[in-house]
Design a protein around this motif. Sequence first.
Motif, PDB file in Angstrom:
ATOM      1  N   ALA A   1       0.862  -1.185   0.000  1.00 32.46           N
ATOM      2  CA  ALA A   1       0.000   0.000   0.000  1.00 32.46           C
ATOM      3  C   ALA A   1       0.901   1.238   0.000  1.00 32.46           C
ATOM      4  CB  ALA A   1      -0.893  -0.001   1.238  1.00 32.46           C
ATOM      5  N   LEU A   2       0.634   2.145  -0.916  1.00 35.52           N
ATOM      6  CA  LEU A   2       1.456   3.342  -1.049  1.00 35.52           C
ATOM      7  C   LEU A   2       0.591   4.588  -0.949  1.00 35.52           C
ATOM      8  CD1 LEU A   2       3.539   2.244  -4.178  1.00 35.52           C
ATOM      9  CD2 LEU A   2       4.209   2.051  -1.780  1.00 35.52           C
ATOM     10  N   THR A   3       1.193   5.652  -0.449  1.00 42.35           N
ATOM     11  CA  THR A   3       0.485   6.932  -0.453  1.00 42.35           C
ATOM     12  C   THR A   3       0.435   7.430  -1.891  1.00 42.35           C
ATOM     13  OG1 THR A   3       2.550   8.104  -0.042  1.00 42.35           O
ATOM     14  CG2 THR A   3       1.197   7.549   1.883  1.00 42.35           C
ATOM     15  N   ARG A   4      -0.529   8.276  -2.195  1.00 34.89           N
ATOM     16  CA  ARG A   4      -0.705   8.739  -3.572  1.00 34.89           C
ATOM     17  C   ARG A   4      -0.084  10.107  -3.814  1.00 34.89           C
ATOM     18  NH1 ARG A   4      -5.941   6.394  -6.239  1.00 34.89           N
ATOM     19  NH2 ARG A   4      -5.120   7.779  -7.799  1.00 34.89           N
ATOM     20  N   ASP A   5       0.582  10.656  -2.795  1.00 34.86           N
ATOM     21  CA  ASP A   5       1.225  11.947  -2.990  1.00 34.86           C
ATOM     22  C   ASP A   5       2.404  11.781  -3.948  1.00 34.86           C
ATOM     23  OD1 ASP A   5       2.504  10.414  -0.961  1.00 34.86           O
ATOM     24  OD2 ASP A   5       3.608  12.192  -0.303  1.00 34.86           O
ATOM     25  N   TYR A   6       2.650  12.801  -4.750  1.00 31.47           N
ATOM     26  CA  TYR A   6       3.733  12.765  -5.727  1.00 31.47           C
ATOM     27  C   TYR A   6       4.898  13.567  -5.181  1.00 31.47           C
ATOM     28  CZ  TYR A   6       6.212  12.930 -10.139  1.00 31.47           C
ATOM     29  OH  TYR A   6       7.157  12.784 -11.113  1.00 31.47           O
ATOM     30  N   ARG A   7       6.033  12.915  -5.007  1.00 31.14           N
ATOM     31  CA  ARG A   7       7.204  13.583  -4.435  1.00 31.14           C
ATOM     32  C   ARG A   7       8.400  13.412  -5.354  1.00 31.14           C
ATOM     33  NH1 ARG A   7       7.821  12.218   1.797  1.00 31.14           N
ATOM     34  NH2 ARG A   7       9.786  13.164   1.215  1.00 31.14           N
ATOM     35  N   LEU A   8       9.016  14.506  -5.713  1.00 26.50           N
ATOM     36  CA  LEU A   8      10.170  14.478  -6.609  1.00 26.50           C
ATOM     37  C   LEU A   8      11.453  14.059  -5.902  1.00 26.50           C
ATOM     38  CD1 LEU A   8       9.457  17.712  -8.682  1.00 26.50           C
ATOM     39  CD2 LEU A   8       9.191  15.332  -9.411  1.00 26.50           C
ATOM     40  N   ASP A   9      11.382  13.894  -4.566  1.00 27.09           N
ATOM     41  CA  ASP A   9      12.569  13.462  -3.819  1.00 27.09           C
ATOM     42  C   ASP A   9      12.470  11.985  -3.422  1.00 27.09           C
ATOM     43  OD1 ASP A   9      10.529  13.762  -1.913  1.00 27.09           O
ATOM     44  OD2 ASP A   9      11.893  14.531  -0.376  1.00 27.09           O
ATOM     45  N   ARG A  10      11.526  11.263  -4.040  1.00 27.49           N
ATOM     46  CA  ARG A  10      11.309   9.861  -3.668  1.00 27.49           C
ATOM     47  C   ARG A  10      11.341   8.971  -4.900  1.00 27.49           C
ATOM     48  NH1 ARG A  10       5.970   9.289  -0.797  1.00 27.49           N
ATOM     49  NH2 ARG A  10       5.154   9.548  -2.884  1.00 27.49           N
ATOM     50  N   VAL A  11      11.914   7.796  -4.710  1.00 33.56           N
ATOM     51  CA  VAL A  11      11.925   6.787  -5.766  1.00 33.56           C
ATOM     52  C   VAL A  11      11.197   5.544  -5.244  1.00 33.56           C
ATOM     53  CG1 VAL A  11      14.203   5.897  -5.135  1.00 33.56           C
ATOM     54  CG2 VAL A  11      13.366   5.565  -7.444  1.00 33.56           C
ATOM     55  N   THR A  12      10.348   4.981  -6.087  1.00 34.32           N
ATOM     56  CA  THR A  12       9.610   3.761  -5.760  1.00 34.32           C
ATOM     57  C   THR A  12      10.124   2.662  -6.679  1.00 34.32           C
ATOM     58  OG1 THR A  12       7.667   5.080  -5.190  1.00 34.32           O
ATOM     59  CG2 THR A  12       7.299   2.723  -5.584  1.00 34.32           C
ATOM     60  N   VAL A  13      10.487   1.537  -6.075  1.00 37.91           N
ATOM     61  CA  VAL A  13      11.084   0.457  -6.861  1.00 37.91           C
ATOM     62  C   VAL A  13      10.222  -0.797  -6.862  1.00 37.91           C
ATOM     63  CG1 VAL A  13      13.436   1.298  -6.484  1.00 37.91           C
ATOM     64  CG2 VAL A  13      12.479  -0.418  -4.937  1.00 37.91           C
ATOM     65  N   VAL A  14      10.421  -1.601  -7.895  1.00 36.36           N
ATOM     66  CA  VAL A  14       9.839  -2.936  -7.996  1.00 36.36           C
ATOM     67  C   VAL A  14      11.002  -3.916  -7.893  1.00 36.36           C
ATOM     68  CG1 VAL A  14       8.608  -4.570  -9.483  1.00 36.36           C
ATOM     69  CG2 VAL A  14       7.940  -2.148  -9.454  1.00 36.36           C
TER      70      VAL A  14
END
Length: 72
Positions: free
Chosen positions: A47-60
């Motif tokens: 479960a992830l928050t839906r906010d968009y942050r340019l200082d964050r990376v989400t990985v698979v």
Amino acid sequence: EKPAGELNILQAYAESLVGMKKESAQSCAAKLGWQYRIGQEDDQLFALTRDYRLDRVTVVIKNGLVTAAQVG
């Protein structure tokens, strides 16, 4: 050093994590001052928050390796 929230990660930089082992990618992101989160690991979705942050990376992660990285 930039205040929190002012770091913008370029997508091309985020993609440099692809192919790294899970622990190496997390360590690399931390050294660069990036926020880091796992969106999916093998068949488990998180479960992830839906906010968009340019200082964050989400990985698979699949089989212990980063297969995709997305800024935001």
